[in-house]
Scaffold this motif. Structure first.
Motif, PDB file in Angstrom:
ATOM      1  N   GLY A 135      -8.851   2.071  -4.814  1.00 23.21           N
ATOM      2  CA  GLY A 135      -9.551   3.333  -5.025  1.00 23.21           C
ATOM      3  C   GLY A 135     -10.151   3.441  -6.415  1.00 23.21           C
ATOM      4  O   GLY A 135     -11.287   3.918  -6.577  1.00 23.21           O
ATOM      5  N   GLY A 138      -7.848   8.863   0.001  1.00 20.89           N
ATOM      6  CA  GLY A 138      -7.932   7.798  -0.987  1.00 20.89           C
ATOM      7  C   GLY A 138      -7.060   8.141  -2.177  1.00 20.89           C
ATOM      8  O   GLY A 138      -6.417   9.199  -2.217  1.00 20.89           O
ATOM      9  N   GLY A 198      -2.563   4.490   2.297  1.00 17.42           N
ATOM     10  CA  GLY A 198      -3.192   3.314   2.882  1.00 17.42           C
ATOM     11  C   GLY A 198      -4.625   3.117   2.434  1.00 17.42           C
ATOM     12  O   GLY A 198      -5.342   4.075   2.129  1.00 17.42           O
ATOM     13  N   ILE A 199      -5.032   1.853   2.394  1.00 18.01           N
ATOM     14  CA  ILE A 199      -6.402   1.507   2.024  1.00 18.01           C
ATOM     15  C   ILE A 199      -7.333   1.801   3.189  1.00 18.01           C
ATOM     16  O   ILE A 199      -7.088   1.389   4.316  1.00 18.01           O
ATOM     17  CB  ILE A 199      -6.507   0.020   1.629  1.00 18.01           C
ATOM     18  N   ASN A 200      -8.392   2.529   2.900  1.00 18.75           N
ATOM     19  CA  ASN A 200      -9.394   2.850   3.907  1.00 18.75           C
ATOM     20  C   ASN A 200     -10.738   2.321   3.430  1.00 18.75           C
ATOM     21  O   ASN A 200     -11.296   2.791   2.435  1.00 18.75           O
ATOM     22  CB  ASN A 200      -9.461   4.359   4.142  1.00 18.75           C
ATOM     23  N   GLN A 234      -3.372   0.199  -2.958  1.00 19.50           N
ATOM     24  CA  GLN A 234      -4.289   1.297  -2.645  1.00 19.50           C
ATOM     25  C   GLN A 234      -4.858   1.921  -3.908  1.00 19.50           C
ATOM     26  O   GLN A 234      -6.054   2.240  -3.974  1.00 19.50           O
ATOM     27  CB  GLN A 234      -3.577   2.362  -1.821  1.00 19.50           C
ATOM     28  N   GLU A 271       0.820  -1.215   0.000  1.00 23.30           N
ATOM     29  CA  GLU A 271       0.000   0.000   0.000  1.00 23.30           C
ATOM     30  C   GLU A 271       0.853   1.264   0.000  1.00 23.30           C
ATOM     31  O   GLU A 271       0.323   2.362  -0.177  1.00 23.30           O
ATOM     32  CB  GLU A 271      -0.917   0.006   1.228  1.00 23.30           C
TER      33      GLU A 271
END
Length: 325
Positions: free
Chosen positions: A91, A274, A264-266, A87, A72
């Motif tokens: 997104g 994002g 980072g992936i959220n 990531q 990520e």
């Protein structure tokens, strides 16, 4: 004498027809060759683009110290460089899918209204407006999203968080205005006229006999649409949706102006932050090092592959639907 004249006339007619057919066959051969050459040229261009992207991306991929597919982190300008597309892929895919889910039903509804419900004069004007919106540059949508839409999205995000917070995608502690969800709304508004315009053209090609036959047996207007229009236009609607999805995946400026980059992936789509492939390339290319540019080209190669896979899948679905039809 009359018989001889008739025979000669018929012979002359046959000669002229044969000459015309010969000319037609030559024209058909020329057209077939031109069409085949155009198809081969398109394939050659696609292959050349893929080869160029691979050639430019290999040095950066060799220097990368992280897993390109699962990491990520995005820091290709560091020493040593570390970058991955996890990531960016998340997104890009999630924002595009959300945009298509929001835009497709509305776009098809607009197309059906223009084609079968609205008066002829109103339909003509609405069709013109939809076609005009489809040609609006993406930067206009981006500026509108940044200056207007994002200023009103925070309240909507909080309301969704309060009502649907039990769903992980709508959860989170701090819903904001510069989120994946906001970017998805901008993308949905941007691809809506494209899907609607193509769907409307498909609906207008439905054979009039099918429509009149459905109405003749006592079907209501909606029943006629359900029985005669939607089955006929299903492949066209799928194609229009996939075209909109492809534009959403490759959109750069509109997303870059609305979405705030946070590493980072959220999974909480309502929270700020994002990244997508296209937006990351637009934001990072100017200050990227040689390795950084190679990393961005590598990410563009992945986006190229994803878009190609999506279009191949769409063609397969359309072809399958045609067989069933």
């Amino acid at each position: 004498m009359t018989t001889e004249t008739g025979v000669e006339a018929r012979a002359g007619t046959r000669d002229r027809a044969a000459a015309a057919m010969g000319t037609g066959r030559a024209g058909d051969k020329i057209f077939a060759g031109a069409a085949r050459g155009s198809g081969i040229a398109v394939l050659a261009i696609v292959a050349a683009i893929a080869a160029f992207l691979i050639w430019k991306a290999i040095p950066a991929l060799r220097a990368n110290e992280a897993n390109f597919l699962t990491s990520e982190e995005w820091n290709p300008n560091a020493t040593p460089p570390e970058f991955g597309i996890a990531q960016l892929a998340f997104g890009t895919v999630i924002s595009s899918l959300l945009a298509m889910l929001m835009a497709t039903p509305v776009a098809i509804g607009i197309a059906l209204f223009i084609s079968f419900y609205s008066p002829r004069r109103l339909a003509s004007g609405l069709g013109y407006v939809v076609d005009l919106l489809a040609a609006v540059p993406s930067i206009v949508y981006g500026l509108w999203g940044l200056a207007f839409l994002s200023q009103h999205m925070e309240g909507i995000s909080k309301a969704l968080n309060a009502g649907l917070g039990w769903i992980p995608l709508f959860g989170g502690d701090s819903p904001g205005k510069n989120s994946i969800f906001t970017a998805s709304v901008v993308l949905a508004i941007m691809i809506l006229p494209i899907i609607s315009s193509i769907s409307r053209e498909v609906f207008l090609q439905v054979p009039r006999a099918n429509v009149e036959a459905a109405l003749a047996i006592g079907a209501t207007r909606w029943e006629m649409i359900r029985m005669a229009v939607l089955p006929y236009g299903r492949s066209g609607m799928i194609g229009a949706s996939m075209l909109g999805l492809g534009r959403a995946m490759g959109e750069t400026i509109a997303v870059a102006m609305v979405l705030t980059f946070v590493p980072g992936i959220n999974w909480h789509l309502l929270e700020n932050g994002g990244a997508t492939f296209a937006a990351n390339i637009a934001n990072s290319f100017a200050e990227a090092s040689v390795t950084g540019r190679g990393a961005l080209i590598a990410s563009g190669l992945v986006l190229f592959v994803i878009t190609l896979v999506v279009n191949i899948a769409a063609r397969a679905v359309v072809a399958r639907r045609k067989e069933f039809a």
